[in-house]
Design an enzyme around this catalytic site. Sequence first.
Site, mmCIF file in Angstrom:
data_model
loop_
_atom_site.group_PDB
_atom_site.id
_atom_site.type_symbol
_atom_site.label_atom_id
_atom_site.label_comp_id
_atom_site.label_asym_id
_atom_site.label_seq_id
_atom_site.Cartn_x
_atom_site.Cartn_y
_atom_site.Cartn_z
ATOM 1 N N THR A 26 13.830 5.096 45.923
ATOM 2 C CA THR A 26 13.190 4.308 44.899
ATOM 3 C C THR A 26 13.432 3.013 45.087
ATOM 4 O O THR A 26 14.482 2.381 45.737
ATOM 5 C CB THR A 26 14.131 4.614 43.451
ATOM 6 O OG1 THR A 26 13.854 6.040 43.471
ATOM 7 C CG2 THR A 26 13.579 3.793 42.474
ATOM 8 N N GLY A 63 16.782 2.019 41.643
ATOM 9 C CA GLY A 63 16.325 1.168 42.750
ATOM 10 C C GLY A 63 17.252 0.892 43.741
ATOM 11 O O GLY A 63 17.476 1.057 44.828
ATOM 12 N N THR A 105 10.600 8.636 44.531
ATOM 13 C CA THR A 105 10.116 7.855 43.055
ATOM 14 C C THR A 105 11.372 8.183 41.880
ATOM 15 O O THR A 105 12.092 9.056 42.111
ATOM 16 C CB THR A 105 8.687 8.020 42.563
ATOM 17 O OG1 THR A 105 8.342 7.063 41.759
ATOM 18 C CG2 THR A 105 8.861 9.554 41.791
ATOM 19 N N CYS A 154 19.059 4.710 44.788
ATOM 20 C CA CYS A 154 18.586 5.710 45.288
ATOM 21 C C CYS A 154 17.659 5.301 46.316
ATOM 22 O O CYS A 154 16.631 4.209 46.352
ATOM 23 C CB CYS A 154 17.572 6.421 44.243
ATOM 24 S SG CYS A 154 16.583 7.649 44.721
#
Length: 180
Positions: free
Chosen positions: A171, A165, A5, A168
């Site tokens: 994410t 996002g 996350t 990663c």
Amino acid sequence: MFEATTILGYRGEMGGKKFALIGGDGQVTLGNCVVKANATKIRSLYHNQVLSGFAGSTADAFSLFDMFERILESKKGDLFKSVVDFSKEWRKDKYLRRLEAMMIVLNLDHIFILSGTGDVLEAEDNKIAAIGSGGNYALSAARALDSFAHLEPRKLVEESLKIAGDLCIYTNTNIKILEL
């Protein structure tokens, strides 16, 4: 510990009006598999006066949320007093000191990171904080974008999380944002 996350908190003032936002992606990862793409890891607390978001173990994060929310209620929404008491209570319990989760909590005046070890950190600039596997990407992007005064706060949070996002693997870009 902090895989799966990215959470970004952002507070400040624009045009004489204070703002506070928190955003997070929706990805939940179990090992090397994505098991959910649209999870909600952010929430508002104390009559929509405080925002929060978590990264880490879901069960541990809910323990953090519950404990913090109870303290926040007892302090009648005073965020600063709540994080201090949270840390004091945290350090007394051996079980709690081993939780694998972190939280960002913020209101219009303060922004803090709460760790699963009982640490309380105020954001260096009292403006931007990020946690999770993509936290450093989101933090870097938010700091860079913050230097552009014309960018709306919601857009800054959204774009910073999109950058995280894209970089990663834990994410995604299924972004949710709450604001005060």
